[in-house]
Enzyme design. Structure first.
Site, PDB file in Angstrom:
ATOM      1  N   GLY A  43     -31.947  18.553  48.309  1.00 29.89           N
ATOM      2  CA  GLY A  43     -32.854  17.633  48.194  1.00 29.89           C
ATOM      3  C   GLY A  43     -34.264  18.455  48.142  1.00 29.89           C
ATOM      4  N   GLU A  98     -38.142  21.053  54.195  1.00 31.81           N
ATOM      5  CA  GLU A  98     -37.047  19.863  54.221  1.00 31.81           C
ATOM      6  C   GLU A  98     -37.557  19.016  53.307  1.00 31.81           C
ATOM      7  OE1 GLU A  98     -34.379  18.672  54.134  1.00 31.81           O
ATOM      8  OE2 GLU A  98     -33.369  18.346  56.033  1.00 31.81           O
ATOM      9  N   ASP A 102     -35.255  11.565  58.495  1.00 33.13           N
ATOM     10  CA  ASP A 102     -34.876  10.293  58.715  1.00 33.13           C
ATOM     11  C   ASP A 102     -34.567   9.843  60.164  1.00 33.13           C
ATOM     12  OD1 ASP A 102     -34.075   7.794  57.978  1.00 33.13           O
ATOM     13  OD2 ASP A 102     -32.077   8.488  57.142  1.00 33.13           O
ATOM     14  N   PHE A 151     -35.211   3.219  51.121  1.00 32.43           N
ATOM     15  CA  PHE A 151     -34.402   4.585  50.681  1.00 32.43           C
ATOM     16  C   PHE A 151     -35.276   4.858  49.386  1.00 32.43           C
ATOM     17  CE2 PHE A 151     -31.371   7.141  48.888  1.00 32.43           C
ATOM     18  CZ  PHE A 151     -30.788   7.767  49.880  1.00 32.43           C
ATOM     19  N   VAL A 152     -35.456   6.250  49.473  1.00 31.66           N
ATOM     20  CA  VAL A 152     -36.220   6.692  48.325  1.00 31.66           C
ATOM     21  C   VAL A 152     -35.340   7.777  47.345  1.00 31.66           C
ATOM     22  CG1 VAL A 152     -38.468   6.792  49.522  1.00 31.66           C
ATOM     23  CG2 VAL A 152     -37.118   8.575  49.687  1.00 31.66           C
ATOM     24  N   ASP A 158     -32.024  12.090  45.962  1.00 34.16           N
ATOM     25  CA  ASP A 158     -30.991  11.336  45.210  1.00 34.16           C
ATOM     26  C   ASP A 158     -30.298  10.081  45.837  1.00 34.16           C
ATOM     27  OD1 ASP A 158     -29.251  12.968  47.477  1.00 34.16           O
ATOM     28  OD2 ASP A 158     -27.612  12.285  45.925  1.00 34.16           O
ATOM     29  N   ARG A 164     -32.744  12.995  41.051  1.00 30.25           N
ATOM     30  CA  ARG A 164     -33.516  13.830  41.685  1.00 30.25           C
ATOM     31  C   ARG A 164     -34.412  14.275  40.682  1.00 30.25           C
ATOM     32  NH1 ARG A 164     -30.606  15.968  46.161  1.00 30.25           N
ATOM     33  NH2 ARG A 164     -28.473  15.686  45.841  1.00 30.25           N
TER      34      ARG A 164
HETATM   35  P1  IMP Z   1     -31.501  12.710  58.876  1.00 33.63           P
HETATM   36  O1  IMP Z   1     -30.419  13.791  59.559  1.00 33.63           O
HETATM   37  O2  IMP Z   1     -31.147  11.332  59.216  1.00 33.63           O
HETATM   38  O3  IMP Z   1     -32.780  13.092  59.242  1.00 33.63           O
HETATM   39  O4  IMP Z   1     -31.420  12.810  57.354  1.00 33.63           O
HETATM   40  C1  IMP Z   1     -31.823  13.684  56.501  1.00 33.63           C
HETATM   41  C2  IMP Z   1     -31.262  13.829  55.248  1.00 33.63           C
HETATM   42  O5  IMP Z   1     -30.833  12.445  54.964  1.00 33.63           O
HETATM   43  C3  IMP Z   1     -32.106  14.401  54.235  1.00 33.63           C
HETATM   44  O6  IMP Z   1     -32.358  15.647  54.152  1.00 33.63           O
HETATM   45  C4  IMP Z   1     -31.576  13.647  52.848  1.00 33.63           C
HETATM   46  O7  IMP Z   1     -30.868  14.301  52.369  1.00 33.63           O
HETATM   47  C5  IMP Z   1     -31.054  12.527  53.418  1.00 33.63           C
HETATM   48  N1  IMP Z   1     -31.865  11.383  53.401  1.00 33.63           N
HETATM   49  C6  IMP Z   1     -32.508  10.541  54.331  1.00 33.63           C
HETATM   50  N2  IMP Z   1     -33.282   9.505  53.865  1.00 33.63           N
HETATM   51  C7  IMP Z   1     -33.169   9.705  52.512  1.00 33.63           C
HETATM   52  C8  IMP Z   1     -33.700   9.016  51.307  1.00 33.63           C
HETATM   53  O8  IMP Z   1     -34.396   7.890  51.430  1.00 33.63           O
HETATM   54  N3  IMP Z   1     -33.363   9.299  50.201  1.00 33.63           N
HETATM   55  C9  IMP Z   1     -32.725  10.161  49.886  1.00 33.63           C
HETATM   56  N4  IMP Z   1     -32.013  10.978  50.803  1.00 33.63           N
HETATM   57  C10 IMP Z   1     -32.310  10.839  52.138  1.00 33.63           C
END
Ligand code: IMP
Length: 180
Positions: A43, A98, A102, A151-152, A158, A164
């Protein structure tokens, strides 16, 4: 209905302006040093490419791959390393680059993994912070944008491998008509 990119949340112009500021901040905090910027695949690759050009000093780069999402937009809660750094970081000043925070699980895992390699400093730069969704507290040093719980896609983000390559960050929406 197939989800598609919808409302633009962060425009190209906003991305460019904020990334210039982040680059300048990283430059100030690492003056006189050569930091290593570690992009998190996949990402962050677009963000990384623009960010390093906004840092007004010598830097080196490396990439690390993690997988945290299993199906659709739902996190599996499991994080694993899919590809490692190419160089040791002991004694280096490291900045993790990063795309988004999320739940915070991915970054917590990454910070723990890299701390164990004894860098001189370890900072975190994220483009987008989805603070409402946090499950674990994780300290962020540089944050581009804070967004609500949507969700973006676009600018590296992606959905099932798609979108992307959009130049902006958009919300993934399901209410529009399917393309014909
Ligand atoms: P976390 O471990 O829940 O903080 O998630 C982090 C990873 O989830 C990011 O590096 C993204 O790859 C993916 N992610 C989280 N939210 C989104 C979103 O809204 N769009 C796309 N990928 C996301």
């Amino acid at each position: 209905m197939t989800p598609r990119p919808g409302r633009v949340l962060i425009s190209e112009t906003e991305l460019r302006a904020r990334i210039a500021e982040l680059g300048a901040e990283i430059g100030r905090d690492h003056a006189g040093e050569v930091p290593v910027l570690v992009g998190v695949l996949q990402g962050a690759f677009l963000f990384m490419a623009d960010l390093i050009r906004a840092v007004p000093m010598d830097v080196t780069t490396d990439f690390i791959g993690v997988a945290s999402y299993s199906v659709g937009t739902r996190s599996s809660g499991q994080v694993r390393l899919t590809s490692d750094l190419s160089m040791p970081i002991e004694g280096r000043r490291v900045v993790i680059v990063e795309d988004i925070v999320d739940t915070g699980l991915t970054l917590t895992y990454l910070k723990r993994t890299l701390e164990a390699r004894h860098p001189a400093t370890l900072r975190v730069c994220v483009l987008v912070d989805k603070i409402e969704r946090r499950k674990v507290e994780v300290a962020l040093d540089y944050v581009g944008f804070t967004i609500p719980n949507v969700f973006v896609v676009g600018y590296g983000f992606d959905h099932q491998g798609l979108y992307r390559n959009l130049p902006h960050v958009a919300a993934l929406e399901t209410d529009g008509p399917d393309p014909v």
